[in-house]
Scaffold this motif. Sequence first.
Motif, PDB file in Angstrom:
ATOM      1  N   TYR A   1       8.837 -10.243  28.653  1.00  0.00           N
ATOM      2  CA  TYR A   1       9.539  -8.959  29.390  1.00  0.00           C
ATOM      3  C   TYR A   1      11.171  -8.700  29.111  1.00  0.00           C
ATOM      4  O   TYR A   1      11.140  -7.344  29.174  1.00  0.00           O
ATOM      5  N   LYS A   2      12.264  -9.539  28.337  1.00  0.00           N
ATOM      6  CA  LYS A   2      12.902  -9.040  27.946  1.00  0.00           C
ATOM      7  C   LYS A   2      13.162  -8.603  26.459  1.00  0.00           C
ATOM      8  O   LYS A   2      13.672  -7.014  26.477  1.00  0.00           O
ATOM      9  N   ARG A   3      11.832  -8.440  25.958  1.00  0.00           N
ATOM     10  CA  ARG A   3      11.593  -7.501  25.097  1.00  0.00           C
ATOM     11  C   ARG A   3      11.672  -6.030  24.999  1.00  0.00           C
ATOM     12  O   ARG A   3      12.080  -5.271  25.203  1.00  0.00           O
ATOM     13  N   VAL A   4      10.661  -6.155  26.144  1.00  0.00           N
ATOM     14  CA  VAL A   4       9.652  -4.852  26.874  1.00  0.00           C
ATOM     15  C   VAL A   4      11.110  -4.194  27.201  1.00  0.00           C
ATOM     16  O   VAL A   4      11.093  -3.023  27.930  1.00  0.00           O
ATOM     17  N   SER A   5      11.669  -5.207  28.670  1.00  0.00           N
ATOM     18  CA  SER A   5      13.121  -4.371  28.973  1.00  0.00           C
ATOM     19  C   SER A   5      13.736  -3.566  28.506  1.00  0.00           C
ATOM     20  O   SER A   5      14.315  -2.880  28.422  1.00  0.00           O
ATOM     21  N   ARG A   6      14.238  -4.398  26.779  1.00  0.00           N
ATOM     22  CA  ARG A   6      15.348  -3.725  26.034  1.00  0.00           C
ATOM     23  C   ARG A   6      14.521  -2.338  25.692  1.00  0.00           C
ATOM     24  O   ARG A   6      14.529  -1.600  24.975  1.00  0.00           O
ATOM     25  N   LEU A   7      13.349  -2.528  24.691  1.00  0.00           N
ATOM     26  CA  LEU A   7      12.839  -1.683  24.684  1.00  0.00           C
ATOM     27  C   LEU A   7      12.421  -0.282  25.805  1.00  0.00           C
ATOM     28  O   LEU A   7      12.747   1.185  25.034  1.00  0.00           O
ATOM     29  N   GLU A   8      12.439  -0.767  26.802  1.00  0.00           N
ATOM     30  CA  GLU A   8      12.216   0.249  28.013  1.00  0.00           C
ATOM     31  C   GLU A   8      13.693   0.993  28.370  1.00  0.00           C
ATOM     32  O   GLU A   8      13.955   2.763  27.995  1.00  0.00           O
ATOM     33  N   GLU A   9      14.891   0.531  28.389  1.00  0.00           N
ATOM     34  CA  GLU A   9      15.841   1.664  28.091  1.00  0.00           C
ATOM     35  C   GLU A   9      16.739   1.626  27.111  1.00  0.00           C
ATOM     36  O   GLU A   9      17.241   3.090  26.957  1.00  0.00           O
ATOM     37  N   THR A  10      16.228   1.113  25.315  1.00  0.00           N
ATOM     38  CA  THR A  10      16.423   2.168  24.718  1.00  0.00           C
ATOM     39  C   THR A  10      15.510   3.815  24.635  1.00  0.00           C
ATOM     40  O   THR A  10      15.961   4.710  24.176  1.00  0.00           O
TER      41      THR A  10
END
Length: 185
Positions: free
Chosen positions: A151-160
């Motif tokens: 979930y954290k990886r996806v969150s960072r991806l979404e932020e990017t």
Amino acid sequence: MTLEQEQFFEEFYREHFEGLVVYAKAIVKNQHMAQDVVQDAFHIVLRQDKMKEFVCSPNPVGWMRVTVKNVARNAKRAQLRQSRWLISVEELDALAASEDDYEPEDEETVLKGYSEFLSENEMYLLRRLALDKVTYKELADEYGISMWACYKRVSRLEETLAEELSKRRLLREKAPKKEKTKSRN
């Protein structure tokens, strides 16, 4: 864990697992997620040294139902948080294009445009989520990480993505507008 506790736990699991899944499904509204919730609840008993508390409880079924309810509510909250952040490829494409010259593209073409600012690993993650429609659980298993880490990886991806697309939109808005001319044949 003693042999008696282990036997009690296994018997309890066999006897109550399906009923607890039905209970969890009433909260999370998804069979697979309900099974994961119940598995997590049983895992809490093992992982967090709750076995003695569980076995000595005057009402182990009630104890486990409360645990399942709490895990299910946490899963439901996490699902709601995730759904607020997930953006479909079409929405990302719409954000990336200006409103007056927007022409929808197929998902693969849109994703290729993101490879300019996303790493190979991030592109793979985005493809699996957007095109293959895999769940966080499946991705976590694939990467060998916890669902939270996924979930954290996806969150960072979404932020990017949001940051980069926002920059591009600002650049387009500042750029001089091109006049559209009609060609006469």
